[in-house]
Design an enzyme around this catalytic site. Structure first.
Site, mmCIF file in Angstrom:
data_model
loop_
_atom_site.group_PDB
_atom_site.id
_atom_site.type_symbol
_atom_site.label_atom_id
_atom_site.label_comp_id
_atom_site.label_asym_id
_atom_site.label_seq_id
_atom_site.Cartn_x
_atom_site.Cartn_y
_atom_site.Cartn_z
ATOM 1 N N PRO A 74 40.857 48.683 52.728
ATOM 2 C CA PRO A 74 41.470 47.655 53.576
ATOM 3 C C PRO A 74 42.472 46.761 52.862
ATOM 4 C CG PRO A 74 39.166 47.137 53.115
ATOM 5 C CD PRO A 74 39.404 48.542 52.633
ATOM 6 N N ASN A 75 43.502 46.452 53.602
ATOM 7 C CA ASN A 75 44.582 45.530 53.193
ATOM 8 C C ASN A 75 45.556 46.142 52.200
ATOM 9 O OD1 ASN A 75 43.624 43.230 54.761
ATOM 10 N ND2 ASN A 75 41.905 43.235 53.346
ATOM 11 N N TYR B 248 48.649 41.727 43.049
ATOM 12 C CA TYR B 248 48.701 43.169 43.299
ATOM 13 C C TYR B 248 50.062 43.800 43.004
ATOM 14 C CZ TYR B 248 44.229 42.207 45.509
ATOM 15 O OH TYR B 248 42.938 41.813 45.732
ATOM 16 N N ARG C 138 51.405 41.491 49.887
ATOM 17 C CA ARG C 138 50.167 40.741 49.813
ATOM 18 C C ARG C 138 49.950 40.231 48.387
ATOM 19 N NH1 ARG C 138 44.644 43.945 48.827
ATOM 20 N NH2 ARG C 138 43.214 42.235 49.201
ATOM 21 N N HIS D 7 32.792 45.995 47.114
ATOM 22 C CA HIS D 7 31.757 44.984 46.851
ATOM 23 C C HIS D 7 30.714 44.890 47.956
ATOM 24 C CE1 HIS D 7 34.992 44.092 44.131
ATOM 25 N NE2 HIS D 7 35.785 43.716 45.124
ATOM 26 N N ASN E 83 40.416 53.615 45.679
ATOM 27 C CA ASN E 83 40.406 52.158 45.575
ATOM 28 C C ASN E 83 39.809 51.654 46.894
ATOM 29 O OD1 ASN E 83 40.749 49.440 45.499
ATOM 30 N ND2 ASN E 83 42.876 49.489 44.788
ATOM 31 N N GLU F 269 37.235 55.541 40.269
ATOM 32 C CA GLU F 269 37.411 54.292 41.022
ATOM 33 C C GLU F 269 38.558 53.501 40.385
ATOM 34 O OE1 GLU F 269 33.770 52.073 40.843
ATOM 35 O OE2 GLU F 269 34.663 50.241 41.645
ATOM 36 N N ARG G 117 33.534 39.734 43.140
ATOM 37 C CA ARG G 117 34.282 40.975 42.869
ATOM 38 C C ARG G 117 33.738 41.705 41.630
ATOM 39 N NH1 ARG G 117 38.827 40.487 46.303
ATOM 40 N NH2 ARG G 117 39.345 38.303 46.619
ATOM 41 N N HIS H 39 40.961 49.915 40.556
ATOM 42 C CA HIS H 39 41.304 48.583 41.069
ATOM 43 C C HIS H 39 42.599 48.158 40.409
ATOM 44 C CE1 HIS H 39 37.420 48.436 42.866
ATOM 45 N NE2 HIS H 39 36.900 48.810 41.718
ATOM 46 N N ILE H 40 43.509 47.690 41.212
ATOM 47 C CA ILE H 40 44.813 47.280 40.680
ATOM 48 C C ILE H 40 44.637 46.056 39.780
ATOM 49 C CG2 ILE H 40 47.087 46.382 41.353
ATOM 50 C CD1 ILE H 40 46.658 48.026 44.021
ATOM 51 N N SER H 41 43.859 45.112 40.258
ATOM 52 C CA SER H 41 43.631 43.882 39.492
ATOM 53 C C SER H 41 42.400 44.054 38.596
ATOM 54 C CB SER H 41 43.409 42.709 40.456
ATOM 55 O OG SER H 41 42.222 42.899 41.205
ATOM 56 N N ARG I 53 38.217 37.893 38.039
ATOM 57 C CA ARG I 53 38.381 37.196 39.312
ATOM 58 C C ARG I 53 37.045 36.622 39.795
ATOM 59 N NH1 ARG I 53 41.795 40.860 43.214
ATOM 60 N NH2 ARG I 53 41.932 38.859 44.305
ATOM 61 N N ALA J 263 38.139 45.755 49.274
ATOM 62 C CA ALA J 263 36.993 44.856 49.475
ATOM 63 C C ALA J 263 35.689 45.613 49.749
ATOM 64 C CB ALA J 263 37.293 43.888 50.617
ATOM 65 N N ASP K 23 27.063 55.923 49.694
ATOM 66 C CA ASP K 23 26.276 57.066 50.182
ATOM 67 C C ASP K 23 27.174 58.277 50.444
ATOM 68 O OD1 ASP K 23 23.937 55.638 50.003
ATOM 69 O OD2 ASP K 23 23.701 55.326 52.169
HETATM 70 C C1 DHK Z 1 41.725 45.263 45.961
HETATM 71 C C2 DHK Z 1 41.199 44.445 46.904
HETATM 72 O O1 DHK Z 1 41.694 44.394 48.129
HETATM 73 C C3 DHK Z 1 40.088 43.516 46.583
HETATM 74 O O2 DHK Z 1 39.251 43.290 47.702
HETATM 75 C C4 DHK Z 1 39.267 43.970 45.399
HETATM 76 C C5 DHK Z 1 41.104 45.444 44.633
HETATM 77 C C6 DHK Z 1 40.185 44.329 44.226
HETATM 78 C C7 DHK Z 1 42.148 45.799 43.588
HETATM 79 O O3 DHK Z 1 42.268 45.116 42.560
HETATM 80 O O4 DHK Z 1 42.856 46.805 43.770
HETATM 81 O O5 DHK Z 1 38.374 42.955 45.028
#
Ligand code: DHK
Length: 150
Positions: free
Chosen positions: A11-12, A24, A19, A81, A75, A99, A112, A101-103, A108, A78, A88
Site C-alpha cells: 500500500p501507498n 522514499y 509521497r 508490520h 515490499n 523483503e 516499524r 524496505h526503501i527506508s 524510524r 505498512a 501465512d
Molecule cells: C514503506 C512503507 O509504506 C512503510 O509503511 C514501511 C516501507 C516502510 C519502506 O521503507 O519501503 O514502514
C-alpha cells in the site's frame, strides 16, 4: 528451471516519488519497475511487477506465484508490520523470498521495527533506497544460479 520472479509492492507505494520524498526518494514506482526490468534482463530473469493497496491483492499474487515463480521480491509496506495473512501466504511459497524496505525502518518509529514478513524472508534489505529492489534481484539470480549448478 523457471527464472520468473514476482516483484510485489504494498500500500501507498503507487505514490512513490510524490509521497514523503525525503523518506522514499523521488523515483516513481514506474521508474523502480523499469530499473528492475533492466537489471532482470541483465540477470536473465523474467519479472512480473504488481502493486496493491489491498492485502488480498498481495495475497492473490503470492498464490499465483506459488504455481510458477522461482522467487519473490516483496515490499509489503505498512502490511509488513501488521499482516499475519501475508506471512501465512509467503509460508506457502517455497522458493526464496527477499523483503525490501526503501527506508531504514529500524531508524524510524518503533512500530516499524517489527516485521511479520521477516519471519519468512530469506533476506531483508532496508534503507538502501529504491536500489534495494535491484540488489534483491541480484541475490535471487545468484541463488538460482547456485541451485542450477548443483
Ligand atoms: C514503506 C512503507 O509504506 C512503510 O509503511 C514501511 C516501507 C516502510 C519502506 O521503507 O519501503 O514502514
Amino acid at each position: 528451471m523457471s527464472r520468473l520472479v514476482y516483484v510485489l509492492n504494498g500500500p501507498n507505494l503507487n505514490l512513490l516519488g510524490k509521497r514523503q520524498p525525503h523518506i522514499y526518494g523521488h523515483e516513481t514506482l514506474a521508474d523502480v519497475e523499469a530499473n528492475c526490468r533492466r537489471v532482470a534482463s541483465e540477470l536473465r530473469l523474467e519479472i512480473r511487477c504488481h502493486q496493491s493497496n489491498r492485502e488480498y491483492g498481495i495475497i492473490d499474487c503470492i498464490h499465483e506465484a506459488r504455481e510458477i515463480a522461482a522467487g519473490i521480491v516483496i515490499n509489503p509496506a505498512a502490511f509488513t508490520h501488521t499482516s499475519v495473512a501475508i506471512l501465512d501466504a509467503l509460508n506457502t511459497f517455497e522458493p526464496p523470498v527477499i523483503e525490501v524496505h526503501i527506508s531504514n525502518v529500524h531508524k524510524r518509529e518503533e512500530f516499524r521495527h517489527h516485521s511479520y514478513v521477516s519471519l519468512r524472508a530469506d533476506g531483508v534489505i532496508a534503507g538502501l533506497g529504491t536500489q534495494g529492489y535491484q540488489l534483491a534481484l541480484r541475490r535471487l539470480a545468484h541463488l538460482l544460479d547456485r541451485a542450477a549448478a548443483k
